[in-house]
Design a protein around this motif. Sequence first.
Motif, short mmCIF file in Angstrom:
data_model
loop_
_atom_site.label_atom_id
_atom_site.label_comp_id
_atom_site.label_asym_id
_atom_site.label_seq_id
_atom_site.Cartn_x
_atom_site.Cartn_y
_atom_site.Cartn_z
N LEU A 68 7.50 20.46 -35.98
CA LEU A 68 7.43 20.01 -34.59
C LEU A 68 7.19 21.17 -33.62
O LEU A 68 6.29 21.12 -32.78
CB LEU A 68 8.72 19.27 -34.21
CG LEU A 68 8.80 18.79 -32.75
CD1 LEU A 68 7.66 17.83 -32.42
CD2 LEU A 68 10.15 18.13 -32.48
N PHE A 69 7.97 22.24 -33.74
CA PHE A 69 7.85 23.34 -32.78
C PHE A 69 6.52 24.08 -32.95
O PHE A 69 5.92 24.52 -31.96
CB PHE A 69 9.02 24.30 -32.92
CG PHE A 69 10.34 23.69 -32.54
CD1 PHE A 69 10.54 23.19 -31.27
CD2 PHE A 69 11.38 23.61 -33.46
CE1 PHE A 69 11.75 22.62 -30.90
CE2 PHE A 69 12.59 23.04 -33.11
CZ PHE A 69 12.78 22.54 -31.83
N LEU A 70 6.06 24.21 -34.19
CA LEU A 70 4.74 24.85 -34.39
C LEU A 70 3.63 23.98 -33.82
O LEU A 70 2.65 24.50 -33.25
CB LEU A 70 4.52 25.11 -35.88
CG LEU A 70 5.39 26.19 -36.52
CD1 LEU A 70 5.08 26.29 -38.01
CD2 LEU A 70 5.18 27.53 -35.83
N ALA A 71 3.77 22.65 -33.93
CA ALA A 71 2.77 21.76 -33.34
C ALA A 71 2.76 21.89 -31.81
O ALA A 71 1.69 21.90 -31.18
CB ALA A 71 3.06 20.31 -33.74
N LEU A 72 3.94 22.02 -31.20
CA LEU A 72 4.01 22.19 -29.75
C LEU A 72 3.38 23.52 -29.33
O LEU A 72 2.70 23.61 -28.31
CB LEU A 72 5.47 22.12 -29.28
CG LEU A 72 6.15 20.76 -29.41
CD1 LEU A 72 7.61 20.84 -28.97
CD2 LEU A 72 5.41 19.71 -28.60
N ALA A 73 3.62 24.58 -30.13
CA ALA A 73 2.99 25.87 -29.84
C ALA A 73 1.47 25.75 -29.92
O ALA A 73 0.75 26.30 -29.06
CB ALA A 73 3.49 26.92 -30.83
N ALA A 74 0.96 25.03 -30.92
CA ALA A 74 -0.48 24.86 -31.06
C ALA A 74 -1.07 24.10 -29.88
O ALA A 74 -2.17 24.42 -29.40
CB ALA A 74 -0.79 24.11 -32.36
#
Length: 411
Positions: A190-196
Amino acid sequence: MVSSAAHASATAPSLHSGAAVSGGDLPMPLSPSAPAPREMLRLAIVYAVAINGTILTPFIVSSLMLRFGLDEGQGTMMTGFEMLGMALSCMLLPHWVARYASRFARIGVLGTVAMQVASALLATAQAVSIARGMAGVFEGMLFMLVAARVAKQPSAERIWGVIVLVAGLVNGALLIGISYLPERWSAQWLFLALAALVVCAAPTLLQAGRAIVHDHGDQQKSSDTGLPWLRIAAVWLFTILIYGVQAGQWAVTELAGQHAGLATSTIGILLSVSSFLGFLGCIASSLRGSHRHRRMIIVAAQLLMAVSVMWFFSARTGATYFSSQLLLNVGFYALTPFLTGLLSEIDADGSLVSRTVVVTLVGVAFGTTVAGWLLTVLGAEHFGMVLGTAVLFGIPLVAIAFASGKQTRIE
């Protein structure tokens, strides 16, 4: 400001230094140029990135619970650091954004990306809590870019209506998409997707910062002297009331859904779809002529909220559960752009709107804290009546906040 899916959040005559207005609804000639449609779209994307941490709170809480073996209270507390960081940022930094908007945009983008990645990679709950708090600080800087650009705009509720509508549909679609993904996926990615997502939006965010420099670059630090504080206080009290009701109702939606005989997975999908469609309430403030009828629209939205929240807690089927939640969201988003717009019209540099984020979070915290206790003491239907009545208590505050015919000056 901040509202929906746990908060998501998420108005008066245009006034500025050395100018006076009589009648309460006359635009000032020295206001900065209104954002063009393309720029409003950019601002909506900035706003969407700034508030997606609050919109996605339920999924962030679930992700942290699964990843670190926490209970719901601990997961919610960790997520609360993000809101606290945003509140501190919007309270301490807003006077600087109009003069250093490009720097705010760069720091906000880089900081948000870094903290989302850190939230995904750090190994302890304590470290991730700090990362969530810092993410809120940088997201607050992005929010301030939008507040600074809309400052001093006549009929600002139309601009905010478009911004919140587009941002809400973007984040609402994200909310629905994530609700269908396996829980394990969200815990890991989830957090990596938000960063992307922030990286993809970075060119738009930076361009928005440059536009604010163009319109506000020579602006001096604003003064609080001469602001119409009675009207501002009425808006803030009304904001606490409305966000408190919305947050209190949202805090017990799962219990109400179980009372209606719905499965947890069904509740999540119905709430996500109703949140997505509820942003259509912003159309009320986006229409031409809405400024002249704003008090009538706000009171009508209050009545809709009051009836809907009482209906929600008497729901016995999935259809009534969904319909009442949808109408409640529509009423909420029909009136909130008018509140933000009133503040923007009398706001010299966006600091007034930015600091209202703190007021909003006070309402959210209060509503969330007392909701469970009141529901237990009163029962579902009586609790709904209390929330509906509380919404109607805001009608006198609307009369004060949107009073016309008085001369107001910002020195």
